[in-house]
Design an enzyme around this catalytic site. Structure first.
Site, PDB file in Angstrom:
ATOM      1  CE1 TYR A   1      10.770  32.090   4.666  1.00  0.00           C
ATOM      2  CE2 TYR A   1      11.186  29.726   4.481  1.00  0.00           C
ATOM      3  CZ  TYR A   1      10.852  30.945   3.902  1.00  0.00           C
ATOM      4  OH  TYR A   1      10.602  31.011   2.558  1.00  0.00           O
TER       5      TYR A   1
ATOM      6  CE  LYS B   1      -0.319  -0.288   5.067  1.00  0.00           C
ATOM      7  NZ  LYS B   1      -1.162  -0.755   6.183  1.00  0.00           N
TER       8      LYS B   1
END
Ligand SMILES: *Cc1c(COP(=O)(O)O)cnc(C)c1O
Length: 372
Positions: A257, A37
């Site tokens: 940042y 999956k």
């Protein structure tokens, strides 16, 4: 290294096959299914399935019907493909058309699948999942009682497997495991003669328990630790980014940042090609590491979308140049190490690896021989 991309993801299919064999040896007579999956946990469902097929695997689990539809053409007819989330109302015909086996998790899913079998006038194969204590997916005790009272609800369903899922299999000593196994044993008697599936990687790698007929192995195939340290699995994944730019800053300068890191000495910074858009956790801001030529460099400042900054002041100069490789996952730092630093699990690290990496595959032993 493909310098047009964010980095290079090397997937060692020989190590994957070695992990498959390790699990197969551990579970003795049970078959090992590959859980592929989420694009085989980000590593490539088609490539991973092909390698598993080479080593004899014939059972494959995905989560959604769309994943089954994409994978089915790549599997031989003797391979069985299961859909863990089952089949949703209205999707039954599509599921039947590709011959995928839904894991029926509720009475509604059972009724929908049985009705489709009647409409198509043929038996349709399926799995039933029962909830043995995780409270996630599968039939509850009241649903099982309803089925006992109305066995006709299963008419037309060719029941191939009865399965459950353990909540605490990554901690083999947890007392909930024997409780769930015993609960499942009692429930499975309601389906006499039907093969059983209980274990994921953690359960499969647990000694001294009955593993049923099929185990469903995901993370251990991909090198993740089934039970924490020590990890018996072989590393499958390596991830290299590269240095985009180098700079020197004075003491007191900040980086990234919010300037969340400030340097207390004149420092060298390497700006590296991977960011959170590539699945590198932003949570590793000011706490993760990378390795350049085997030398450790801390992540400084916030991880940006497309880059991160390393303090490379202590890395020898000769290792520092634009396009130099930066190890993010590899011999010095496993997927479990990264996960621990990021307060998550290896599954999340792998499944978030983004589309901007060049994926290269090291061949299985069988494929390597064929190429000679
Ligand atoms: C994802 C999943 C697995 C595989 O689990 P791993 O811990 O990765 O081995 C097995 N069974 C079910 C039901 C799953 O959802």
């Amino acid at each position: 290294m493909d310098l047009q991309m964010a980095g290079t993801l090397r997937i060692d299919l020989a190590a994957l096959v070695a992990n498959y064999r390790l699990i197969a040896a551990q579970v003795a007579s049970a078959s090992v299914a590959g859980v592929v999956k989420a694009n085989a946990y980000g590593l490539g469902a088609v490539e991973v399935s092909r390698a598993l097929l080479d080593t004899g695997c014939r059972h494959f689990f995905v989560a959604h019907l769309c994943e089954a539809t994409a994978l089915r053409p790549h599997l031989p007819t003797d391979a069985t493909l299961y859909v863990l989330n089952g089949v949703q109302p209205g999707a039954e015909a599509a599921c039947a058309a590709i011959g995928a086996l839904p894991v029926l998790n509720s009475l509604e899913q059972i009724d929908g699948w049985a009705a489709t079998a009647r409409a198509l006038n043929r038996a349709l194969p399926a799995v039933i999942q029962v909830d043995s204590g995780m409270s996630r997916l599968g039939l509850a005790p009241t649903d099982l009682a309803a089925l006992r009272d109305q066995p006709d609800r299963l008419a037309g369903i060719d029941l191939r497997l009865v399965m459950t899922h353990l909540a605490c299999a990554d901690h083999p000593d947890d007392s909930f495991n024997p409780h769930q196994r015993a609960t499942f044993d009692a429930i499975a008697r309601q389906f006499p003669g039907v093969p059983r599936s209980i274990d994921n990687s953690g359960g499969a790698m647990t000694s001294g328990v009955a593993h049923g007929d099929i185990v469903r192995a995901g993370i251990a195939l991909y090198g993740g630790a089934p039970h924490g340290e020590p990890n018996p699995m072989h590393a499958v994944v390596a991830l290299d980014a590269y240095i985009v730019q180098l700079r020197t800053v004075d003491a007191g300068a900040g980086v990234g940042y919010g300037l969340t890191h400030r340097f207390d000495r004149p420092s060298h910074i390497a700006t590296v090609s991977v960011g959170y858009a590539d699945g590198w956790p932003r949570h590793l801001s000011n706490r993760g590491f990378a390795y350049i030529g085997g030398v450790r460099a801390p992540i400084v400042g916030r991880v940006s979308m497309d880059s991160l900054a390393l303090d490379v002041t202590d890395v020898p100069d000769y290792l520092l140049y634009p396009a130099a490789a930066v190890e993010l996952i590899g011999p010095h730092q496993s997927i479990d190490d990264v996960a621990t630093q990021a307060d998550t699990i290896s599954y999340e690290i792998l499944t978030r690896l983004g589309p901007r990496y060049a994926r290269t595959y090291l061949p299985t032993p069988a494929a390597a021989i064929q190429e000679q």
